[in-house]
Design a protein around this motif. Structure first.
Motif, PDB file in Angstrom:
ATOM      1  N   MET A 164      -3.657 -16.772   5.704  1.00  0.00           N
ATOM      2  CA  MET A 164      -2.197 -16.711   5.772  1.00  0.00           C
ATOM      3  C   MET A 164      -1.768 -15.434   6.496  1.00  0.00           C
ATOM      4  O   MET A 164      -2.488 -14.434   6.504  1.00  0.00           O
ATOM      5  CB  MET A 164      -1.588 -16.747   4.368  1.00  0.00           C
ATOM      6  CG  MET A 164      -1.886 -18.017   3.600  1.00  0.00           C
ATOM      7  SD  MET A 164      -1.136 -17.974   1.945  1.00  0.00           S
ATOM      8  CE  MET A 164      -1.949 -19.380   1.180  1.00  0.00           C
ATOM      9  N   LYS A 165      -0.572 -15.472   7.059  1.00  0.00           N
ATOM     10  CA  LYS A 165      -0.042 -14.307   7.762  1.00  0.00           C
ATOM     11  C   LYS A 165       0.031 -13.107   6.810  1.00  0.00           C
ATOM     12  O   LYS A 165       0.488 -13.225   5.672  1.00  0.00           O
ATOM     13  CB  LYS A 165       1.362 -14.612   8.306  1.00  0.00           C
ATOM     14  CG  LYS A 165       1.904 -13.508   9.195  1.00  0.00           C
ATOM     15  CD  LYS A 165       3.312 -13.806   9.685  1.00  0.00           C
ATOM     16  CE  LYS A 165       3.849 -12.654  10.501  1.00  0.00           C
ATOM     17  NZ  LYS A 165       5.242 -12.879  10.925  1.00  0.00           N
ATOM     18  N   ASN A 166      -0.436 -11.969   7.261  1.00  0.00           N
ATOM     19  CA  ASN A 166      -0.459 -10.695   6.521  1.00  0.00           C
ATOM     20  C   ASN A 166      -1.586 -10.600   5.497  1.00  0.00           C
ATOM     21  O   ASN A 166      -1.735  -9.571   4.839  1.00  0.00           O
ATOM     22  CB  ASN A 166       0.873 -10.403   5.812  1.00  0.00           C
ATOM     23  CG  ASN A 166       2.010 -10.162   6.782  1.00  0.00           C
ATOM     24  OD1 ASN A 166       1.800  -9.603   7.858  1.00  0.00           O
ATOM     25  ND2 ASN A 166       3.210 -10.585   6.433  1.00  0.00           N
ATOM     26  N   SER A 167      -2.414 -11.642   5.359  1.00  0.00           N
ATOM     27  CA  SER A 167      -3.449 -11.623   4.327  1.00  0.00           C
ATOM     28  C   SER A 167      -4.512 -10.554   4.571  1.00  0.00           C
ATOM     29  O   SER A 167      -5.197 -10.141   3.633  1.00  0.00           O
ATOM     30  CB  SER A 167      -4.124 -12.989   4.208  1.00  0.00           C
ATOM     31  OG  SER A 167      -4.788 -13.331   5.421  1.00  0.00           O
ATOM     32  N   LEU A 168      -4.651 -10.104   5.821  1.00  0.00           N
ATOM     33  CA  LEU A 168      -5.670  -9.100   6.140  1.00  0.00           C
ATOM     34  C   LEU A 168      -5.154  -7.663   6.021  1.00  0.00           C
ATOM     35  O   LEU A 168      -5.899  -6.717   6.248  1.00  0.00           O
ATOM     36  CB  LEU A 168      -6.216  -9.337   7.558  1.00  0.00           C
ATOM     37  CG  LEU A 168      -6.962 -10.673   7.770  1.00  0.00           C
ATOM     38  CD1 LEU A 168      -7.417 -10.794   9.217  1.00  0.00           C
ATOM     39  CD2 LEU A 168      -8.139 -10.803   6.816  1.00  0.00           C
ATOM     40  N   GLU A 169      -3.882  -7.533   5.680  1.00  0.00           N
ATOM     41  CA  GLU A 169      -3.335  -6.178   5.483  1.00  0.00           C
ATOM     42  C   GLU A 169      -3.999  -5.513   4.275  1.00  0.00           C
ATOM     43  O   GLU A 169      -4.258  -6.156   3.254  1.00  0.00           O
ATOM     44  CB  GLU A 169      -1.821  -6.238   5.261  1.00  0.00           C
ATOM     45  CG  GLU A 169      -1.032  -6.681   6.471  1.00  0.00           C
ATOM     46  CD  GLU A 169      -1.014  -5.666   7.600  1.00  0.00           C
ATOM     47  OE1 GLU A 169      -1.410  -4.500   7.367  1.00  0.00           O
ATOM     48  OE2 GLU A 169      -0.614  -6.036   8.714  1.00  0.00           O
ATOM     49  N   ARG A 217       0.859  -1.186   0.000  1.00  0.00           N
ATOM     50  CA  ARG A 217       0.000   0.000   0.000  1.00  0.00           C
ATOM     51  C   ARG A 217       0.898   1.240   0.000  1.00  0.00           C
ATOM     52  O   ARG A 217       0.768   2.142   0.830  1.00  0.00           O
ATOM     53  CB  ARG A 217      -0.964  -0.012   1.189  1.00  0.00           C
ATOM     54  CG  ARG A 217      -0.347  -0.266   2.558  1.00  0.00           C
ATOM     55  CD  ARG A 217      -1.390  -0.048   3.657  1.00  0.00           C
ATOM     56  NE  ARG A 217      -0.861  -0.261   4.985  1.00  0.00           N
ATOM     57  CZ  ARG A 217      -1.026  -1.376   5.700  1.00  0.00           C
ATOM     58  NH1 ARG A 217      -1.709  -2.393   5.180  1.00  0.00           N
ATOM     59  NH2 ARG A 217      -0.524  -1.472   6.927  1.00  0.00           N
ATOM     60  N   MET A 218       1.829   1.259  -0.948  1.00  0.00           N
ATOM     61  CA  MET A 218       2.851   2.308  -0.995  1.00  0.00           C
ATOM     62  C   MET A 218       2.255   3.706  -1.172  1.00  0.00           C
ATOM     63  O   MET A 218       2.669   4.646  -0.511  1.00  0.00           O
ATOM     64  CB  MET A 218       3.837   2.025  -2.138  1.00  0.00           C
ATOM     65  CG  MET A 218       4.563   0.685  -2.022  1.00  0.00           C
ATOM     66  SD  MET A 218       5.598   0.553  -0.559  1.00  0.00           S
ATOM     67  CE  MET A 218       7.003   1.540  -1.048  1.00  0.00           C
ATOM     68  N   GLY A 219       1.321   3.846  -2.103  1.00  0.00           N
ATOM     69  CA  GLY A 219       0.685   5.150  -2.294  1.00  0.00           C
ATOM     70  C   GLY A 219       1.498   6.127  -3.118  1.00  0.00           C
ATOM     71  O   GLY A 219       1.535   7.334  -2.823  1.00  0.00           O
ATOM     72  N   PHE A 220       2.133   5.615  -4.179  1.00  0.00           N
ATOM     73  CA  PHE A 220       2.902   6.472  -5.100  1.00  0.00           C
ATOM     74  C   PHE A 220       3.964   7.306  -4.364  1.00  0.00           C
ATOM     75  O   PHE A 220       4.103   8.517  -4.595  1.00  0.00           O
ATOM     76  CB  PHE A 220       1.985   7.418  -5.892  1.00  0.00           C
ATOM     77  CG  PHE A 220       1.134   6.766  -6.944  1.00  0.00           C
ATOM     78  CD1 PHE A 220       1.334   5.453  -7.327  1.00  0.00           C
ATOM     79  CD2 PHE A 220       0.119   7.489  -7.569  1.00  0.00           C
ATOM     80  CE1 PHE A 220       0.547   4.855  -8.309  1.00  0.00           C
ATOM     81  CE2 PHE A 220      -0.672   6.906  -8.559  1.00  0.00           C
ATOM     82  CZ  PHE A 220      -0.468   5.582  -8.926  1.00  0.00           C
ATOM     83  N   ASN A 221       4.706   6.689  -3.468  1.00  0.00           N
ATOM     84  CA  ASN A 221       5.848   7.385  -2.851  1.00  0.00           C
ATOM     85  C   ASN A 221       6.924   7.574  -3.917  1.00  0.00           C
ATOM     86  O   ASN A 221       7.311   6.633  -4.601  1.00  0.00           O
ATOM     87  CB  ASN A 221       6.403   6.587  -1.680  1.00  0.00           C
ATOM     88  CG  ASN A 221       6.865   5.197  -2.091  1.00  0.00           C
ATOM     89  OD1 ASN A 221       6.113   4.441  -2.694  1.00  0.00           O
ATOM     90  ND2 ASN A 221       8.101   4.859  -1.778  1.00  0.00           N
ATOM     91  N   ASN A 222       7.375   8.796  -4.114  1.00  0.00           N
ATOM     92  CA  ASN A 222       8.391   9.056  -5.137  1.00  0.00           C
ATOM     93  C   ASN A 222       8.965  10.449  -4.950  1.00  0.00           C
ATOM     94  O   ASN A 222       8.415  11.275  -4.216  1.00  0.00           O
ATOM     95  CB  ASN A 222       7.800   8.894  -6.536  1.00  0.00           C
ATOM     96  CG  ASN A 222       6.873  10.027  -6.937  1.00  0.00           C
ATOM     97  OD1 ASN A 222       7.248  10.931  -7.671  1.00  0.00           O
ATOM     98  ND2 ASN A 222       5.631  10.016  -6.426  1.00  0.00           N
ATOM     99  N   LEU A 223      10.080  10.694  -5.637  1.00  0.00           N
ATOM    100  CA  LEU A 223      10.776  11.981  -5.500  1.00  0.00           C
ATOM    101  C   LEU A 223      10.415  12.979  -6.594  1.00  0.00           C
ATOM    102  O   LEU A 223      11.060  14.012  -6.747  1.00  0.00           O
ATOM    103  CB  LEU A 223      12.292  11.744  -5.475  1.00  0.00           C
ATOM    104  CG  LEU A 223      12.776  10.922  -4.277  1.00  0.00           C
ATOM    105  CD1 LEU A 223      14.256  10.578  -4.410  1.00  0.00           C
ATOM    106  CD2 LEU A 223      12.515  11.659  -2.964  1.00  0.00           C
ATOM    107  N   GLY A 224       9.376  12.664  -7.358  1.00  0.00           N
ATOM    108  CA  GLY A 224       8.873  13.610  -8.353  1.00  0.00           C
ATOM    109  C   GLY A 224       9.443  13.397  -9.739  1.00  0.00           C
ATOM    110  O   GLY A 224      10.518  12.829  -9.929  1.00  0.00           O
ATOM    111  N   ILE A 225       8.725  13.883 -10.719  1.00  0.00           N
ATOM    112  CA  ILE A 225       9.066  13.673 -12.137  1.00  0.00           C
ATOM    113  C   ILE A 225      10.414  14.282 -12.515  1.00  0.00           C
ATOM    114  O   ILE A 225      11.174  13.708 -13.300  1.00  0.00           O
ATOM    115  CB  ILE A 225       7.934  14.219 -13.054  1.00  0.00           C
ATOM    116  CG1 ILE A 225       8.156  13.813 -14.525  1.00  0.00           C
ATOM    117  CG2 ILE A 225       7.776  15.717 -12.936  1.00  0.00           C
ATOM    118  CD1 ILE A 225       7.861  12.388 -14.839  1.00  0.00           C
ATOM    119  N   ASP A 226      10.763  15.437 -11.933  1.00  0.00           N
ATOM    120  CA  ASP A 226      12.031  16.095 -12.289  1.00  0.00           C
ATOM    121  C   ASP A 226      13.239  15.276 -11.824  1.00  0.00           C
ATOM    122  O   ASP A 226      14.244  15.170 -12.547  1.00  0.00           O
ATOM    123  CB  ASP A 226      12.091  17.514 -11.690  1.00  0.00           C
ATOM    124  CG  ASP A 226      11.036  18.433 -12.290  1.00  0.00           C
ATOM    125  OD1 ASP A 226      10.775  18.313 -13.499  1.00  0.00           O
ATOM    126  OD2 ASP A 226      10.463  19.247 -11.545  1.00  0.00           O
TER     127      ASP A 226
END
Length: 336
Positions: free
Chosen positions: A257-262, A112-121
């Motif tokens: 399974m473990k983490n399946s409910l995340e 569930r990263m959510g588009f973490n990024n340092l930008g297009i430039d």
């Protein structure tokens, strides 16, 4: 066997930290020198798609190298093309950590990263510095705080900036981790998006005398009727390719399974059949007018062949690389 030993150690670490650590290791000069000494060159099996010549059918899916920091080192694994991103017009942190979860018994990952990024430039700077001469796709998205009604503006900003540097551009409207993003796959919002990005592409083509293909990345959670509608629209607007698929919100295959409910998008082996079935529907309804790039659960020669037999022209890998290591790429390329 060596990779599986390394993987055991990496799987003791938080997934996001392990991800960064592995990529930094790949970037080390000494690692690249040793790799060249012991790894035989991978044969070129060129294929034409979207008007571009790819060294082979196997590419790196977006998400692994979001900011283009590792293009040169990742290219040494044997990929026929590399897709970087997803990037947005301005940098953003993404969702709170932890946001990546492994499910090893299912060869799966929930993120569930959510588009973490340092930008297009920042990404463009890295592409300009890269020595990689192969195909580089750039996957673009909207910023979290941009209203869905205004989302197309973010895509147009990114297209305009990255157009001179990308081999192709992917429009990501299917990540489940940005609120309301998937609404862009439906109705008036979808039509408006396609219309405006094609107009922008045409404008950039005349400006630079260079045609950069545009691909749309779709969700695996669409119904058959929704997929047929999307096919009709992609043909109507002359989109250059479709990428099938992004991660799924359907976690039923890993229930218990473990983490399946995340919360988040599920990728890896549980997505394999689902994405391949969608490729089959797309292939039937696109009538060979638009190429398909298949992604989702590719972890073997057999699964790669299934996607091609279902209608995919190219294939992308992400989770399979994490669970099986770089040798998976070599094996698939040699056996296709």
């Amino acid at each position: 066997m060596f990779y599986y030993l390394i993987r055991k150690l990496l799987f003791l670490i938080d997934p996001e930290k392990a991800h960064v650590l592995t990529l930094k290791f790949f970037n080390l000069k000494n690692f690249q020198i040793i790799r060249k000494m012991f790894i035989k060159p991978i044969p070129s099996k060129k294929i034409k798609c979207m008007g571009l010549i790819f060294k082979n059918r196997i590419g790196l899916a977006a998400g692994l190298d979001k900011n283009g920091d590792y293009i040169d080192s990742l290219s040494t694994i044997g990929f026929g093309f590399i897709e970087v991103g997803t990037v947005t017009p301005i940098p953003q942190y993404g969702n709170p950590k932890p946001r990546i979860f492994r499910i090893p018994e299912a060869e799966a990952i929930i993120n569930r990263m959510g588009f973490n990024n340092l930008g297009i430039d920042y990404l463009i700077n890295n592409i300009k510095k890269s020595k990689f001469k192969g195909i580089i796709g750039v996957n673009i998205g909207k910023n979290k705080n941009t209203k869905i009604e205004d989302a197309v503006k973010d895509y147009l900003i990114c297209i305009e900036k990255v157009y001179p540097y990308a081999s192709y551009i992917t429009i990501n409207i299917s990540s489940p981790n940005t609120i309301h993003l998937r609404k862009l796959q439906y109705g008036a919002l979808f039509n408006d998006l396609l219309d405006k990005i094609k107009k922008k592409q045409n404008k950039m083509y005349h400006k630079y005398s260079k045609y950069v293909p545009i691909a749309i990345k779709i969700s695996p959670d669409l119904s058959k009727d929704e997929l047929i509608y999307i096919c009709y629209q992609l043909i109507q607007y002359k989109i250059d390719a479709v990428i099938a698929t992004n991660t799924t919100l359907d976690h039923s295959s890993v229930y218990g399974m473990k983490n399946s409910l995340e919360k988040g998008g599920l990728s890896g082996l549980p997505l394999q059949k689902k994405s391949t079935d969608i490729i089959s529907i797309l292939y039937k309804n696109l009538k060979k007018k638009i190429p398909i790039i298949g992604v989702g659960g590719v972890n073997s020669i057999r699964s790669a062949k299934e996607k091609i037999q279902s209608g995919a022209h190219l294939i992308q890998i992400y989770s399979g690389l994490i669970y099986h290591g770089p040798k998976l790429i070599t094996k698939i390329i040699k056996n296709l």
